[in-house]
Write an enzyme that holds these catalytic residues in place. Structure first.
Site: not given
Lengths: 380, 380
Positions: A96, A275, A313, A315, A318, A344
């Site tokens: 930004d 974002d 999930c 990930c 998980c 996660h």
């Protein structure tokens, strides 16, 4: 001028404004729509670069110019080959302009036509950001995608003051682009600079702003001034208001949004990039997003729960740990909780964007959107 | 009784008491001498289990019975198949008895012949640890290697009071073993229980303690009551005092030591296993151990230093990041600093133990020890 960062539109949804595409950058191709994890101070809080790149496969992250400008400073980062080299981050980076933090973090700021003078929230030192200087800082950071300095008005604000602010934002965008086009003659490399649509919650001002920014023929356009306290339907209306004006063949970036259930809503309104600190900040506070709704990990019901945070999930968190273990880590104030929960939540956001993209490519986005709306009506 | 955890002696150093061996456990073989990272509350602070097992290849970690007893509690951990299942940790686990923390963290403790009554440092609840109950708790945790409840006297203390405390420790060890031998008839699985040599800084008491503990015919012996504020040469003397008494064919564990340069000193005095919070705690405070001495990361000299923490280290942190980036993370208070610094410091400790082991196996430990002593004289 030839495009530095190109956008390839792959599919559009007939019933909404949703699009799928690919953003080609010097640091890899980014499938859109995309969610960008926030790496405020040169790190996505709690994750290693390997967890971000190899485990989460995030193709792009966001850096905050205001924070990096104050600490460690753009000169130092430039010495290391920019933020990519400093962080050792292989994929793309969007920064930004620093304007947003000047308005939200710094006290004693003074806006003039030239730019904004402010005091560091770290040590009170006075600094000035101008449209040209923030381009220079971002060039030092070596960002793939930079933002122009804009003024982000508080909410609510009068039409008159929103107009004055919007017009200054347009003039600043012009000054930023003039400077940028001179600078990139000397600084090779593939960058892009996005102007930012402002205008508070007034559709007429936002439309006028978008139209005037078209002259810049930018590689992409950002929609700013959202998530400043307004009711969420209003944010959606503001995005809708300028969608038909922004060029169809350039990516659009909605800054600082949103909740998981809002992601497809922004996509349905023509947004390609988003974002938000929510997935990472909420993770650290024990607020977990799952495909079945939220898990507030401190709740006693998870004390002996052997299930993963989200059974669907994939990930690391998980795959590896139970809610009971994660709750224990949270209750004990262990660092590992922040890491595992952030991993996660970000995976959840990236997965949602992947599902959205997939459904657009398959022509099934309207059905997907309908399903998400029904689900959210149920879990709320 | 057949041994549950067996120790295979592979090499002894002719000029010192250093030994190399392998400890065979139900959760893998552990090459000794070994350093055990401390995982107080079911997590080595800042690291994922994957970073510990796959990146650091730590064959064994330590869990703290006192902390895990209070939160989340042994019943809950047992439900998950013990600490291995609860943490999802594939390698071996050693747990202390909880006694040390009762003496260091809890207020209002009361020792009797039966055990120790104390108040939780978390919420003030009253609890009692007995020699039998701490065996039960550790059996619930499913530790590979358990410790008997001992009394760790403060330093300094009178000979008279050290004797009383040592004798109680010996009686408690007997009670713990009697209970343990009954319990493991019902609880299958390969465990070991180590008694702990105490006796404050009095060689005669420590020798008497060691001799009396021999009757237990334990799978291994711990040396406790070190690092309680005594000058370091005294700690070494205490280890030396009992080395000839402890059985040559069982592992010896020096509890809570030490600094990097002390590791080979303990090994030279017949120690096979060590644990210490220093590498992980100092990491979080920005104090880094390297092969060239310490790096206090906040120092301005590292501001733009492109070198890794330790050029001869192969850890993820040293492969990936500069001192400049790490200093920035530290200054900014970022979680990632704790992770990266802990990863490095623990790698340094494990590397040192690997070098020591290698030098013993090659018959070069005396030269190694000499080199380390010379180096430390230089870097101090």
């Amino acid at each position: 001028m030839s495009r530095q960062i190109t956008f390839e539109l792959q599919a559009e949804c007939p019933d909404t404004r949703a699009r799928a595409g690919i953003l080609h950058t010097a640091h890899g191709d980014i499938p859109t729509p995309i969610f960008m994890p926030v790496g405020t101070q040169g790190t996505v809080k709690g994750l290693t670069q390997s967890q971000l790149a190899d485990e989460l496969r995030a193709p792009i992250i966001l850096g905050n110019t205001y924070h990096l400008f104050l600490r460690p400073g753009p000169e130092l980062i430039k010495q290391f080959g920019g933020l990519h080299g400093f962080m050792n981050w292989p994929n793309a980076i969007l920064t930004d302009s620093g304007g947003y933090q000047v308005f939200s973090l710094s006290e004693l700021r003074r806006i003039s036509e030239e730019g904004v003078t402010f005091q560091s929230h770290l040590n009170g030192d006075a600094h000035k950001f101008t449209p040209a200087s923030t381009v220079d800082v971002q060039l030092s950071l070596g960002s793939d995608i930079m933002m122009v300095l804009d003024e982000c008005p508080p909410y609510p604000v009068s039409h008159e003051s929103a107009r004055a602010s919007m017009e200054r934002t347009v003039r600043w965008a012009g000054a930023a682009f003039a400077h940028y086009r001179e600078r990139i003659k000397q600084v090779p490399g593939r960058h892009a600079l996005f102007p930012i649509v402002q205008g508070s919650m007034f559709p007429d001002l936002r439309q006028e702003c978008a139209r005037r920014l078209l002259d810049l023929d930018a590689d992409g356009y950002a929609v700013g001034g959202l998530s400043v306290g307004e009711p969420r339907p209003l944010s959606m209306d503001m995005v809708e208001a300028t969608e038909p004006i922004l060029p169809r063949d350039r990516p659009r970036y909605a800054m600082g949004v949103g909740m998981p259930q809002e992601l497809p809503e922004y996509v349905a309104r023509g947004i390609d990039m988003m974002d938000c600190v929510l997935p990472s900040r909420n993770a650290r506070n024990g607020w977990i997003f799952t495909s079945e709704g939220k898990v507030v990990i401190k709740h006693a019901r998870y004390r002996d729960d052997p299930a993963p945070l989200d059974p669907s999930c994939a990930c690391y968190t998980c795959r590896t740990h139970s809610r009971a273990y994660l709750r224990h880590l949270f209750q004990a104030g262990e660092i590992l909780f922040s890491t595992l929960a952030t991993l996660h939540n970000l995976k959840r956001y990236l997965d949602i964007m992947g599902e959205i993209r997939q459904s657009i490519l398959l022509g099934q986005f309207p059905a997907y959107l309908r399903r998400v709306r029904e689900q959210n009506a149920l879990v709320r």
